[in-house]
Design a protein around this motif. Structure first.
Motif, short mmCIF file in Angstrom:
data_model
loop_
_atom_site.label_atom_id
_atom_site.label_comp_id
_atom_site.label_asym_id
_atom_site.label_seq_id
_atom_site.Cartn_x
_atom_site.Cartn_y
_atom_site.Cartn_z
N SER A 127 6.75 -11.56 -75.66
CA SER A 127 8.09 -11.31 -75.70
C SER A 127 9.53 -11.93 -75.02
N ARG A 128 9.05 -12.17 -73.62
CA ARG A 128 9.63 -12.95 -72.86
C ARG A 128 9.40 -13.89 -73.47
N ALA A 129 8.83 -14.66 -74.14
CA ALA A 129 9.65 -16.59 -74.23
C ALA A 129 10.75 -16.00 -76.43
N ALA A 130 9.65 -15.19 -76.23
CA ALA A 130 11.69 -14.53 -78.06
C ALA A 130 12.35 -14.10 -77.57
N LYS A 131 12.69 -13.33 -76.38
CA LYS A 131 13.53 -12.80 -76.37
C LYS A 131 14.75 -14.19 -75.37
#
Length: 181
Positions: A127-131
């Motif tokens: 999630s962090r990388a996608a965000k």
């Protein structure tokens, strides 16, 4: 002799003009080169007005072909081909006409291509990388028509993160030694 030379010059202008009129319709660049050649050889020629008119029509035809080709490659989602068509058009025709529309078309296609790439890049990412990737896209293209969709994805990521934090807090609470089952 002078009269014969003048007649030959006039005949060569007639032949060159005849050649220009008989170029195949879709060979825009060759026609443009022929127009330029005529205009450089006969700047005050007797066919000056028709040549200028054909020159203008050829530029218009080239633009219409450009637009048709863009529609086709966008339909086929061949983004690199679309950008190459734009680049080629700008390189060739910027000397003769305003190519602002071709440049903006290229920018729009690049924005869409990068969005398609973004979706494949974020698949399988945490999630962090996608965000982070989504936020970078929004910053690069603040007026993208895809930003509303991205905002919804970011909301789902945020909701998922909040739910995960609540679950972790509940799990930690349940694992404390002073809490009975």
């Amino acid at each position: 002799i002078e009269r014969a030379l003048a007649e030959i010059s006039g005949l060569s202008e007639d032949v060159l003009f005849s050649d220009i009129k008989n170029f195949p319709a879709k060979e825009h660049l060759k026609k443009i080169r022929a127009f330029e050649n005529y205009l450089s050889l006969y700047p005050q020629g007797k066919y000056l007005d028709p040549v200028k008119k054909m020159f203008s029509e050829t530029l218009g035809d080239a633009f219409m072909d450009f637009k048709k080709n863009i529609v086709l490659c966008e339909r086929d989602a061949t983004w690199d081909d679309c950008m190459q068509i734009c680049d080629d058009y700008v390189a060739v025709y910027s000397k003769y006409m305003d190519v602002t529309e071709a440049k903006s078309t290229r920018a729009r296609i690049l924005m869409h291509k990068e969005f398609v790439d973004l979706r494949s890049q974020t698949a399988g990412k945490d999630s962090r990388a996608a965000k982070s990737l989504y936020m970078a896209y929004i910053q690069k293209y603040p007026k993208s028509p895809h930003n509303e969709e991205i905002q919804k994805v970011l909301q789902r990521i945020e909701q998922s993160a909040v739910a995960g934090q609540k679950w972790q807090a509940l799990k930690q609470y349940a694992q404390r030694s002073d809490v009975s089952l």
